[in-house]
Design a protein around this motif. Structure first.
Motif, PDB file in Angstrom:
ATOM      1  N   SER A   1       0.814  -1.215   0.000  1.00  0.00           N
ATOM      2  CA  SER A   1       0.000   0.000   0.000  1.00  0.00           C
ATOM      3  C   SER A   1       0.857   1.280   0.000  1.00  0.00           C
ATOM      4  N   PHE A   2       2.183   1.136   0.027  1.00  0.00           N
ATOM      5  CA  PHE A   2       3.056   2.316   0.073  1.00  0.00           C
ATOM      6  C   PHE A   2       3.027   3.044  -1.268  1.00  0.00           C
ATOM      7  N   ASP A   3       2.939   4.371  -1.203  1.00  0.00           N
ATOM      8  CA  ASP A   3       2.898   5.205  -2.399  1.00  0.00           C
ATOM      9  C   ASP A   3       4.325   5.577  -2.792  1.00  0.00           C
ATOM     10  N   PHE A   4       4.932   4.791  -3.680  1.00  0.00           N
ATOM     11  CA  PHE A   4       6.311   5.050  -4.113  1.00  0.00           C
ATOM     12  C   PHE A   4       6.404   6.320  -4.946  1.00  0.00           C
TER      13      PHE A   4
ATOM     14  N   PRO B   1       9.904   9.483  -4.880  1.00  0.00           N
ATOM     15  CA  PRO B   1      10.478   8.921  -6.109  1.00  0.00           C
ATOM     16  C   PRO B   1      11.931   8.474  -5.976  1.00  0.00           C
ATOM     17  N   SER B   2      12.643   8.944  -4.951  1.00  0.00           N
ATOM     18  CA  SER B   2      14.043   8.539  -4.804  1.00  0.00           C
ATOM     19  C   SER B   2      14.179   7.095  -4.307  1.00  0.00           C
TER      20      SER B   2
END
Length: 110
Positions: free
Chosen positions: A75-78, A82-83
């Motif tokens: 569920s993590f919003d990568f 963005p790094s």
């Protein structure tokens, strides 16, 4: 026998043991068939009630604590960070570095 069962049911209601009351008929059937002994039947009824109360206690404690929902890598919003390299994080989540006896260092701001 019917009077005794009525008293037992009344006692379970009075003692606020709803799960034991629900399990009573099934447990009595097992007892009559000889599948369990009397002490095992008592243990079954008490264990059912105890498990129900313990589950309820934990649920109330978690609600009272107002904990945030559990977070997962899925569920993590990568895109928010963005790094971060999604593949590298997924590889670390497999924990293969433990089997290889390697050390992992995480650097950067918290």
């Amino acid at each position: 026998m019917s009077d005794m069962l009525d008293r037992i049911r009344g006692a379970l209601v009075g003692l606020k043991m709803p799960r034991a009351l629900e399990a009573l008929d099934h447990t009595l059937q097992q007892l009559e068939k000889g599948e369990v002994t009397a002490i095992e039947a008592i243990d079954t009824l008490l264990s059912e009630e105890y498990a129900t109360r313990e589950t309820r206690r934990i649920d109330v404690a978690l609600r009272t604590a107002k904990l945030l929902p559990a977070k997962t890598l899925e569920s993590f919003d990568f895109s928010f960070q963005p790094s971060l390299d999604r593949e590298r994080i997924a590889a670390l989540a497999q924990l293969d570095f433990i089997r290889r006896a390697e050390v992992v260092h995480f650097l950067g701001p918290p």
